[in-house]
Write a protein that holds these residues in place. Structure first.
Motif, PDB file in Angstrom:
ATOM      1  N   UNK A  33       1.016  -1.158  -0.047  1.00  0.00           N
ATOM      2  CA  UNK A  33      -0.021   0.014  -0.022  1.00  0.00           C
ATOM      3  C   UNK A  33       1.092   1.353   0.041  1.00  0.00           C
ATOM      4  N   UNK A  34       0.583   1.869  -1.046  1.00  0.00           N
ATOM      5  CA  UNK A  34       1.677   3.111  -1.443  1.00  0.00           C
ATOM      6  C   UNK A  34       0.621   4.363  -0.945  1.00  0.00           C
ATOM      7  N   UNK A  35       0.569   4.844   0.505  1.00  0.00           N
ATOM      8  CA  UNK A  35      -0.125   6.050   0.784  1.00  0.00           C
ATOM      9  C   UNK A  35      -1.581   6.025   0.659  1.00  0.00           C
ATOM     10  N   UNK A  36      -2.369   6.687   1.582  1.00  0.00           N
ATOM     11  CA  UNK A  36      -3.733   6.820   1.314  1.00  0.00           C
ATOM     12  C   UNK A  36      -4.338   7.355   0.028  1.00  0.00           C
ATOM     13  N   UNK A  37      -5.621   7.359   0.025  1.00  0.00           N
ATOM     14  CA  UNK A  37      -6.167   8.142  -0.961  1.00  0.00           C
ATOM     15  C   UNK A  37      -6.178   9.302  -1.055  1.00  0.00           C
ATOM     16  N   UNK A  38      -5.362  10.162  -1.709  1.00  0.00           N
ATOM     17  CA  UNK A  38      -4.869  11.509  -1.441  1.00  0.00           C
ATOM     18  C   UNK A  38      -5.525  12.177  -2.693  1.00  0.00           C
ATOM     19  N   UNK A  39      -6.315  13.363  -2.675  1.00  0.00           N
ATOM     20  CA  UNK A  39      -6.571  13.902  -3.910  1.00  0.00           C
ATOM     21  C   UNK A  39      -6.423  15.597  -3.604  1.00  0.00           C
ATOM     22  N   UNK A  40      -6.693  16.399  -4.628  1.00  0.00           N
ATOM     23  CA  UNK A  40      -6.272  17.945  -4.417  1.00  0.00           C
ATOM     24  C   UNK A  40      -6.821  18.415  -2.964  1.00  0.00           C
ATOM     25  N   UNK A  86      -1.713 -12.986   5.354  1.00  0.00           N
ATOM     26  CA  UNK A  86      -1.266 -12.076   4.195  1.00  0.00           C
ATOM     27  C   UNK A  86      -0.061 -11.135   4.499  1.00  0.00           C
ATOM     28  N   UNK A  87       0.868 -11.170   3.718  1.00  0.00           N
ATOM     29  CA  UNK A  87       1.987 -10.343   3.824  1.00  0.00           C
ATOM     30  C   UNK A  87       1.590  -8.874   3.318  1.00  0.00           C
ATOM     31  N   UNK A  88       1.752  -8.009   4.077  1.00  0.00           N
ATOM     32  CA  UNK A  88       1.528  -6.696   3.702  1.00  0.00           C
ATOM     33  C   UNK A  88       2.429  -5.601   4.134  1.00  0.00           C
ATOM     34  N   UNK A  89       2.731  -4.807   3.217  1.00  0.00           N
ATOM     35  CA  UNK A  89       3.783  -3.583   3.186  1.00  0.00           C
ATOM     36  C   UNK A  89       3.186  -2.321   3.319  1.00  0.00           C
ATOM     37  N   UNK A  90       3.403  -1.638   4.193  1.00  0.00           N
ATOM     38  CA  UNK A  90       2.919  -0.001   4.120  1.00  0.00           C
ATOM     39  C   UNK A  90       4.251   0.995   3.768  1.00  0.00           C
ATOM     40  N   UNK A  91       3.925   1.582   2.895  1.00  0.00           N
ATOM     41  CA  UNK A  91       4.852   2.609   2.117  1.00  0.00           C
ATOM     42  C   UNK A  91       4.392   4.051   2.350  1.00  0.00           C
TER      43      UNK A  91
END
Length: 580
Positions: free
Chosen positions: A296-303, A327-332
């Motif tokens: 997961x690369x970052x949260x849902x980020x909008x303008x 489940x293997x989970x990587x947070x970025x």
């Protein structure tokens, strides 16, 4: 010297139980307990902790974290190196804030040499800076006896490599944030290893625009349409699912507290997407529950964003629930990591990589400068059977092989030996490999690498004996004296001396006498007493020193031929390994 990560050890909400903090602390304590004088260095600002004022304050914080006294030394100056008597003030010392020195980000060689004063070994434990070329992580390495990774750095690099090498399937990447054009190469790499790419941030608008949806121009990145089309085509070719939001929570631009859900293809004028809608989250949940590997690369980020919708929190809750199902989970990324910390009751099942920039650079298949500066950067795994017809034959290595004329000529003449060229210029290496393929030579191979860092890793895995190492006509930059000898460091000389077979040879030559003399001195000084000068009846004296009169192999490199054509002298010598 330990180059530590201030965001880990000096953060306002330091969690001593976290893996990153515990390993960063262990690096320093381990060195201290082994009897080393430890010099700590880093850059910091009040953004990570408002208490960070002077070095003394930082030293007090580190003393509390390490449970050992840390003494600050206000001594960084381009005219005042660290002195030996300074080391007597304490066992753990802290240098000034590197953020205050422009020479740090400029990788100033003079500044790097200053930092290295009285330092034998550099321990880089600041993985979050490994995508940058800094004086304290890259420049300093050439002045130290050894450059190694700390425990936190090593763990982060291991986790980063696991992203690309995992065999667990299905594997999905949930991608927030923007700047698609800059990340296009990384996204295509993710498509090559993942089963699905789920866009949850600003990049989703670019993807939707590329597949034909009508998207307001203010939501679409300039000059990124071709990159988005390539990504869409690549996913189609690779049969990789590409998912974009189906609906959004949107904010009324005139009445900012007014929120409504609209389908992704039907956001009306005057409304701005601020978060993932319920249908989007349902689709993501369906994919997440089927996955065995997630990044997961970052949260849902909008303008713009809204504190009332909680899409990132709901996504974090999904991931935590799935983490309990093997489940293997990587947070970025810092923001995503903070969301997970707030929503998950346990972090033991997550891998956290807080600096997203490092991860994106790695996924672009770029070498990280901070890693390359280490003595055993990127350990090589080479299929020698694919490189050579007979990998058991004795090996000859040419360091700095250039355009490969020496290697190719020798390979043609000596079929009983295998020849390996190590060259930092990857364009030259590609040309050499093309030449090998076209000529049908079965005993020559080339690798694009910095041999200073990787010689030991590469050659130690070779199944046969190392019988000859040559370094021919290295190109010193006399306009930059501090770089003049950077290609030949103690660690390389020691690796050659260790790996060379009994009675193996080292051939050195240069048309610059000072360079030849320096190489000779380095090999005799750091060869661990295993190397001796080898003279024969064809040796000659030039300016009082004995050199080989001719190239003993009869095959010249292109530069050697150029020197001989102009009638200039060539300073050659041979060393032999006298012990096993």
């Amino acid at each position: 010297m330990v180059r530590f990560d201030s965001t880990i050890l000096l953060g306002e909400n330091l969690d001593l139980s976290s893996q990153s903090a515990s390993k960063a602390i262990y690096t320093i304590k381990y060195l201290h307990e082994c009897g080393a004088k430890v010099i700590l260095v880093s850059g910091w600002s009040r953004k990570i902790n408002f208490k960070l004022h002077a070095a003394q304050t930082v030293a007090d914080i580190l003393s509390s974290v390490l449970q050992h006294k840390v003494t600050d030394l206000r001594c960084i100056s381009c005219n005042m190196p660290l002195k030996r008597e300074d080391l007597q003030k304490a066992d753990i010392l802290l240098l000034d804030n590197l953020s205050e020195y422009k020479e740090e980000v400029a990788n100033c060689s003079k500044f790097a040499e200053l930092l290295s004063s009285e330092v034998d070994i550099l321990v880089n434990d600041s993985f979050g800076q490994s995508h940058k070329i800094l004086a304290s992580t890259v420049g300093i390495a050439r002045f130290c006896y050894a450059s190694v990774a700390g425990f936190s750095f090593e763990e982060n690099l291991h986790q980063l490599q696991k992203i690309a090498k995992t065999k667990k399937k299905p594997y999905i990447a949930i991608i927030g944030g923007g700047n698609l054009k800059n990340k296009a190469a990384a996204l295509q790499f993710l498509e090559s290893i993942c089963d699905a790419l789920v866009f949850v941030g600003q990049m989703s608008f670019q993807i939707m625009h590329a597949v034909g949806h009508i998207i307001p121009t203010n939501l679409v990145e300039r000059d990124a349409n071709k990159a988005a089309l390539d990504i869409v085509q690549f996913s189609h070719d690779k049969n990789v699912l590409m998912s974009c939001p189906k609906d959004f929570w949107c904010m009324n631009q005139r009445f900012t507290k007014q929120l409504e859900v609209f389908p992704a293809h039907g956001v009306p004028d005057g409304w701005l997407p601020v978060d993932l809608g319920p249908r989007s989250l349902e689709e993501i949940y369906s994919l997440v529950t089927k996955s065995k590997r997630i990044i997961w690369f970052g949260p849902g980020k909008f303008s713009s964003s809204s504190p009332y919708t909680g899409g990132a929190s709901k996504l974090a809750q999904m991931l935590y629930k799935q983490s309990q199902c093997e489940c293997e989970i990587t947070i970025v990324g810092n923001t995503a990591c903070e969301v997970i910390k707030n929503e998950a009751s346990s972090l033991s099942s997550f891998t956290m990589l807080e600096n997203a920039s490092v991860v994106w650079e790695f996924l672009k298949e770029q070498k990280l400068p901070g890693v390359m500066a280490l003595d055993r950067a990127y350990p090589f795994s080479i299929d020698w059977s694919a490189a050579y017809h007979d990998p058991s034959q004795p090996l000859v290595v040419d360091i700095g092989s250039g355009n490969g004329l020496f290697i190719m000529g020798m390979a043609e003449r000596r079929k009983d030996l295998n020849f390996l060229g190590l060259e930092i210029n990857r364009k030259l290496v590609r040309r050499c490999l093309d030449s090998v393929h076209q000529s049908g030579i079965m005993n020559a191979y080339f690798i694009g690498t910095n041999a200073t860092s990787t010689f030991c890793s590469i050659v130690s895995s070779y199944p046969g004996e190392l019988v000859l190492v040559s370094i021919q006509c290295p190109n010193p930059d006399f306009n930059k004296p501090e770089n003049r000898w950077s290609m030949l460091q103690r660690s390389l000389v020691e690796a050659v001396a260790d790996l060379l077979a009994h009675k193996g040879k080292v051939f050195l030559q240069s048309d610059v006498k000072a360079v030849a003399m320096r190489m000779k001195e380095q090999f005799l000084q750091y060869g661990k007493g295993k190397l001796r000068l080898s003279h024969d009846c064809h040796s000659v004296k030039i300016d009082g020193n004995t050199w080989l009169e001719d190239n003993p192999f009869g095959i010249r490199s292109d530069w050697e031929q150029h020197v001989m054509d102009r009638g200039a002298p060539m300073y050659r010598l041979m060393l032999s390994k006298s012990t096993g």
